[in-house]
Every structure is written in C-alpha cells, then in structure tokens.
Design an enzyme around this catalytic site. Structure first.
Site, PDB file in Angstrom:
ATOM      1  CB  CYS A 130      -0.905   0.015   1.225  1.00  0.00           C
ATOM      2  SG  CYS A 130       0.011   0.118   2.789  1.00  0.00           S
ATOM      3  CB  CYS A 180     -15.412  -9.065  -8.008  1.00  0.00           C
ATOM      4  SG  CYS A 180     -14.625 -10.245  -6.891  1.00  0.00           S
ATOM      5  CB  CYS A 231     -10.815 -11.642  -9.184  1.00  0.00           C
ATOM      6  SG  CYS A 231     -12.250 -12.688  -8.912  1.00  0.00           S
ATOM      7  CG  ASP A 286       8.017  26.941 -24.599  1.00  0.00           C
ATOM      8  OD1 ASP A 286       8.874  27.711 -24.159  1.00  0.00           O
ATOM      9  OD2 ASP A 286       8.068  26.436 -25.739  1.00  0.00           O
ATOM     10  CG  ASP A 305       9.705  23.648 -23.016  1.00  0.00           C
ATOM     11  OD1 ASP A 305      10.349  24.595 -22.546  1.00  0.00           O
ATOM     12  OD2 ASP A 305       9.035  23.724 -24.061  1.00  0.00           O
TER      13      ASP A 305
END
Length: 797
Positions: free
Chosen positions: A13, A84, A87, A483, A686
């Site tokens: 997590c 689901c 799973c 830019d 950039d």
C-alpha cells in the site's frame, strides 16, 4: 552525487512507500528518496563519498522489502476468470509474492495484467504458471481479440442454457409436492448448479486456497445454501413437513448472474471500443516497389528504406516520406481533424491513415513497433492499465468486503431466526439474499472503465494520455505554465507589417524585399519571401548577390543597387534611415524583427517580422482563466518580445530570458506556493520542466510522439487541446466519483433491504434470485455509466 532507480518488491500500500521514504530520508548521505507506489520504483539520490548503493539496498531490505537490481522485464497479457475487485487483489498478491516480480497491475475492466519482473530469474512461462496457480487463465496478447469474442459468446450461451433449464422449475414451483415434478426440478436444478454454476465453485476454490475471498465465494455460498437445503428437504432430511423445497432459487440465481456477466462483458467491449477501432486501422498488405516491379506483400515484410505505392482509397501501411505523387490524406485517426491534409514530395505520412485521391510513392521511415500507431496503442494500453489514486479507496474497501458480507449474512439469519423467532426458511432465505445482493464487482469496475472510456475519448481527439492516473491529476490543475515558442506561437517568424517610406507604394516595397531576400537561407529572409508569396508577389531575378553575416544582403535589381538588412547595415552603406526611425522604434518595441530596404541609395521602407501567436492561443488562455486556472508564459526570448506576446495572448503573468534549467525552478516555485501545476511545452528543451510539473503536457507533431516527456501528448499543435484535456480529466474524475457513489450506495441500500428491514413496516422481502439479478445489474450500470462519458467528447469544444 549519484541518482539510481530501483524496482521495489513487497509493497502492499501507499503506507509502505511512505515508510521507505521516511527511513531513507534520515540516512546520512542520502539527499532525496522518492517511492512511486504505482510503478513500485524507488528513486534515490545519494553522495557516493558517504554511502554506497549496497548500503541503500541493505536499508530497504532491512525494512522487509525487496530490491530488484537487474533490468526488469515487462509482460502484458490477457487474463480470463476475473470476476470482481477481490479477484484483482488476489492475482496481484499472488504475482507479487514471487521475489522476481517488481510490479503487477491487473485491470478488471480490460481483463489484462501488466507484470514487471527480473528476466534473469523469471520467464513468461513462469508468470503464466503463477496466474494459473491463482485460479485464472492467462492469454497470449495476440490471442486476446479472439478470446474476448469467444468469452462473450460463452457467457451468452451459458445464460441461455441456464435460463432454459430454470424456466420449467419456475413454472412448476408451486407443484413441488408432486413427486414427479419434484424429481424433474431436482434434475434440472442439479444440471444448472454443476454446469453453469461450476465456474463459481472453481473461482471460490482458488480464492480460498490463496487465503482471500471474492464474488465467486458469495455466489457459490448463496446458491449452494439454497440448492443443498432443497436437496436435503426433498429427501426428507428435516422430517415429512420439516423442510420446504425451493430449487428455483438456486437455478434462477445462477441464470440471472450469468445474464449480468454477459451484459457486463458486452458493456466492457464497448468501453474499450476506441482502442479496438485503432487496432483495426492497421494495414495488412503493402504494395512493395522494387525497380520496375510492384508486388503485394504483408505489411510486416516492409523494411526501412523500402518504397511502397499507395493507391486512392488504400491505407498507408507504414510511416514514411512521400517520394512521388500528390494526394489528400485522411489523418483523422491521428489528429481528430476530419479535413484531409494535402501531401506532396517530401511530406511525411503516417501509417494507418487513408490515401483519398492521388497515387503516392512512399519511402518507409518507421515500421512495426516504431510506427506512430504502435506508439499510440502502447501509450493507451499503459494508460488503461494504470491505477488512478482514487481507485486505492475502492481497493481498500473490496479487500474487506466479502468477509464483512458473510458476517452480515450470518447476523441476519441469527437476528430473524433466534432474535425475532421467524421460521427457519424465512431467515435462511434472507441470509442468502444478503450474500448474493452484495457486489464488489461494481467497485472494482468503477475506476478502470471510466479511465478506459476517457482515454478513448481523448484518443479520438488527438489527446494521448500516457497514464490513467493523469486523467485524475489533470482535473486538479490550478496553475498552468506555457512555453512561448511553438506552444503559444507558431515557432517560426512571419511577415506582419510593411511601412513604406514617403512616396513609395507598399507593392514596390514588397517586390524589392522579396527579390533581395530570395537567395538567402536566413529564417527572417525566408519568412519575408514566404510572406510576399502569400500576397501574390514572385521574386524577380537579381545579380551581384552578396550576404553579410549578421547584417543583411546587397544585390542588383534591374540595374539598380539594392540593400536589405538591419538599420546599422544600411547606415554603413551610406543610406539615411531617419525618415522611418520612429516607425522602426515602435515596431521594435513590440518585439518584432526589422528588415530595412533601400534601392539606389534611397530608403524604400521597413518590413517587420515576428513569431505570430497561433490563432487558437488567445481563446485557449481565456478558457483556462475562465476555468479558474492561473496562466503564466515562460520564454527565453527578450523581455520586450515576451511582453508583447503575453499582452496579445492574455496570460496573467510572464517570465522572460529564461534558460531551460530555470523553467524547472519556476515549476518548483509554483508548487511551493501550493499550486497543483501543469507545464505545457514542446517536449524537448522543456523536458526538465515537463518532468517536474505535476502534469506535463507536451505539444508535438505525431511522428515524434514517443520522444515526448509529458504525461499528456497533444498530437495537434493546438493549445485548445490542453483545455480539452483538462475538461476531459474533470469529466472522467466526475464519472469515477459517480460510479463509486452508486456502487457504495447500491450496497448500503441493497444489503439492508435484502436483510429484511422493510418486512415489518411494509411486508417487503427480497427473494434470493431477484437479489442476484440486482447484484448482476449493479456492475452493468457502472460500466454503462462510464460509457456515457463518450458524450463528454462532444462537449470538449
């Protein structure tokens, strides 16, 4: 200082990522440590004189995480058998349990998995074996299309079979006391339970085997309870009048869930339609030209440098350059523009675009995975596989969902049977209803389906989103840095003003200017000639041409000496420039470059050139401001030029004479002020600022799309597409929130109804089979709501 990127394993997590960052942040010699939880990567910058790479790895491993120190491989493949969000979590957990796997992202909506791994320790066969061990079926990428069609057909057939077997049971449900009818219903219910319902047992087995629970567990538990109770009751296990038979409950429950799965599969197919359409655009054949011969070959046989002929109406098979012929080409699949683009010798063409009129001879410059189409497909797939931050909430909920539902089901039975002293069968059916009405699928599909549709809508408008999480992030933009050159402006000078000297016509000034500059390669000279050509002036031939670097040109036109260049150059040639000194000062003050023109020693006038704003830029800036977003222009140009452009564009502020490194600092400064910041640039000079910004938006032409640094790539050089990208992000996030709300609201409302809270006031209960139907349709409603996001594409402007 040294900067290293490590793949990290074992993170479960975002808290794990924060823990690693905190631990490494306090170590002497480490300047910065950033963990990307989504890609499972650690970027660490450290002083080699104080700490080495091995010590950094040891610190991470001491926290209980793994570090993959070899180059990671990557495998993308289809997965069948996902039902689901549980799973998804189960399969990701199984894959990440292998120490050689650094990242695993499973997309429920696409039924696809992306795995990053150490190729020296793991191969494709090993990864597929892990998937099989988890109870799912891996599918080779090239077989996915056929597998998806076969799965849809299979879901339809299973629904029809289970419905046909269930209807006789429903029709005779009041005649269970008739032994012959009872035997018929037993046989039919058993057939449904162990054929169409077998997939739920299989899914439950693998889920429980891997110490997790998913939707299969709920369905198998509910249907088995109804079926086996009826089976025991039919054979008198509860006494002659001790049990009631209700085979119709399990049979119809399976039929309704099968219907929901079929409708869900169809809806998913529509959600990913944009990418499928793109894949269908690829040409299968090419007309290979060798010498005087032309032969048809597979498009995959073409190599860089080969010549291919494309006839009217045919799809261009490769990215290339037109060698011969002129035509109009439909490039709508790349740019979203419906008007065909004219192509002639030297023009670039893109594979999968359609030749509309003439015959073209094209030299292949990019083939296979290098073509624009392949790059777009790869980016869209990666975007759809990525997890948006808001999905983490759904993942946390689905992780505890099934055990909570089972506990609520047991509580429902206990409350009605023991607490309120209702009949066993009444309490039992309510408990079953609670189990089957709960739907973790809807939460699992809420985010990925919206991301799929949103990225598809962007794709159709020439807006490529590299990661799905960007669609959420871009909706939060509060400040946007623009830019100047190539973003707000065209990126090349053009003729803007002509100021003739007294007694000289504008036509004469333009004619002499075009003739004088016609042989110069200087960008200003070419812009002057191009501007004259746009006004119908063809340069006359000149003699005695000579060019002075940084000054101007001198030549002879129709026997008269001509001079064109800077004021200093003309003054050096003895020409009086004072008659137009005031006009020249005014034009220079507007940030324009000047070319003064003289003939036969007399000043003819002054021409002004500037990098013009794109037509859409002022409108785009106005729209951004209307959306509440602060705008700032950044340029390396002089302050006078920047001020003029900023004033014309309408931006809130500007910074001039900025070097590329300073652009990144400006992004940091805006972020330090608390702004969620986007940077819009050309993706090359950039690049540092694009990478530093919360959202990098790269404006760039199609064939250079893979080189861009941005999170979002605007295929067309149109700043309005940045506005459309933000609107699309906001619409997508709104749809995700709607999906999550309805998924949660459905369960919050549905579970109490199934548990019987309406029984005493209204006498309403929910039969298990209808609870199953409601559960199935909740997933369909979430996917359908996501598909409605397509309407947003028509409102992007």
């Amino acid at each position: 200082m040294r900067k290293v990127l490590f793949p990290i394993t074992g993170m479960s997590c975002a808290g794990c990522a924060a823990r690693i960052e905190k631990e490494l942040g306090g170590v002497a010699g480490i300047a910065s440590a950033v963990v990307n939880f989504a890609t499972a990567e650690l970027s660490v910058e450290f002083d080699e004189r104080v700490i080495d790479e091995d010590a950094v790895v040891a610190r991470v491993e001491a926290l209980g995480y793994g570090v993959v120190r070899t180059a990671a491989g990557e495998l993308r493949f289809g997965v069948r058998g996902l039902h689901c969000a549980s799973c998804v979590a189960n399969l990701e957990k199984k894959l990440l349990a292998d120490p050689a796997v650094s990242a695993a992202v499973v997309n429920l909506a696409q039924e696809e998995a992306l795995v990053r791994f150490d190729p020296s320790r793991l191969g494709k066969a090993d990864i597929f074996a892990l998937v099989v061990a988890a109870g799912y079926t891996p599918v080779e990428p090239e077989a996915e299309g056929g597998e998806a069609a076969a799965e849809l057909k299979g879901q339809r057939n299973w629904f029809i079979a289970s419905l046909l077997l269930s209807l006789p049971i429903m029709a005779t449900m009041t005649l269970h006391d008739n032994r012959a009818v009872g035997w018929m219903n037993l046989v039919l219910a058993s057939a449904v339970q162990f054929s169409a319902g077998l997939t739920f047992y299989r899914g439950s087995w693998f889920a429980l085997k891997n110490r997790s629970a998913n939707m299969d567990v709920l369905v198998a538990l509910g249907t088995s309870a109804a079926y086996f109770y009826s089976l025991f009751a039919f054979f008198g296990a509860f006494g002659e009048h001790g049990g009631h038979v209700f085979f119709e409950t399990s049979a119809m429950l399976i039929a309704f869930i099968r219907l929901g799965k079929y409708l869900e599969a169809r809806a998913r197919g529509k959600a990913g339609e944009a990418l499928k359409k793109l894949l269908r655009l690829q040409a299968d054949k090419a007309r290979l030209v060798t010498g005087d011969q032309e032969r048809e070959v597979p498009a995959s046989a073409v190599r860089v440098g080969d010549l291919v002929r494309v006839r009217p109406g045919e799809t261009i098979p490769v990215d290339g350059e037109v060698v011969e012929g002129t035509s109009s080409v439909d490039e709508s699949m790349v740019t979203g523009e419906s008007i065909p683009a004219d192509k002639g010798p030297g023009a670039a063409v893109t594979g999968a675009t359609v030749n509309r009129s003439g015959v073209l001879l094209v030299r292949a410059t990019r083939i296979g995975e290098e073509t624009l189409l392949s790059q777009i497909v790869r980016m869209v797939r990666e975007a759809q596989a990525d997890k948006a931050p808001i999905q983490r909430f759904a993942d946390r909920v689905s992780g505890v969902f099934v055990p909570v539902v089972i506990a609520l089901s047991a509580l429902t039975f206990a409350l009605w049977f023991w607490g309120l002293h209702q009949e066993f069968l009444f309490a039992f059916k309510l408990a079953i209803s609670v189990v089957v009405i709960a739907c973790p699928c809807a939460m699992g599909l809420a985010t990925p389906t919206a991301i799929m549709v949103g990225s598809g809508v962007g794709l159709s408008r020439g807006i490529l989103v590299k990661r799905g999480s960007v669609l959420e992030n871009i909706s939060r933009v509060q400040a946007i840095l623009l830019d100047k050159t190539g973003t707000l402006t065209r990126g090349e000078p053009s003729l803007t003003d002509l100021v003739p000297a007294p007694g000289v016509t504008e036509e004469r000034l333009l004619a002499v200017l075009a003739a004088a500059e016609s042989r110069s390669n200087h960008p200003l000279a070419q812009a002057a000639v191009s501007g004259a050509a746009g006004r119908g002036v063809v340069p006359a031939p000149v003699d005695g041409y000579r060019e002075t670097e940084g000054g101007g040109v001198a030549c002879v036109l129709d026997g008269e000496p001509v001079t064109a260049g800077s004021a200093r150059f003309l003054v050096g040639a003895g020409i009086d420039t004072s008659p137009l000194e005031q006009a020249a000062s005014r034009l220079a003050g507007e940030g324009k470059s000047l070319i003064l023109v003289a003939e036969a020693g007399r000043l003819l006038g002054v021409a002004a050139l500037a990098d013009r704003l794109k037509e859409s830029s002022p409108r785009a800036v106005a729209e951004l401001k209307r959306m509440g977003i602060a705008t700032c222009m950044i340029t390396g140009d002089h302050r006078e030029v920047a001020a003029a452009v900023a004033r014309e564009a309408g931006v809130d502020s500007f910074e001039a004479e900025v070097l590329p490194g300073r652009k990144e600092e400006i992004v940091r400064e805006y972020q330090a002020k608390g702004y969620f910041t986007a940077m819009v640039g050309d993706g090359i000079n950039d690049a540092p600022a694009l990478a530093r910004a919360d959202v990098g938006i790269a404006i760039g032409g199609g064939t250079d799309v893979a080189k861009e640094t941005g999170d979002v790539i605007l295929v067309r050089d149109d700043l309005m597409d940045a506005v459309r990208a933000i609107r699309l992000g906001r619409a997508t996030l709104a749809k995700v929130k709607q999906n999550l709300f309805w998924a949660l609201f459905y369960n919050i409302l549905g579970i109490p109804v199934a548990a019987g809270v309406l029984y005493y006031p209204l006498g309403i209960t929910l039969r298990p089979e209808f609870a199953g139907l409601a559960m199935a349709f909740s997933s369909v409603s979430v996917v359908t709501n996501s598909i409605l996001l397509r309407r947003a594409g028509k409102k992007l402007g």
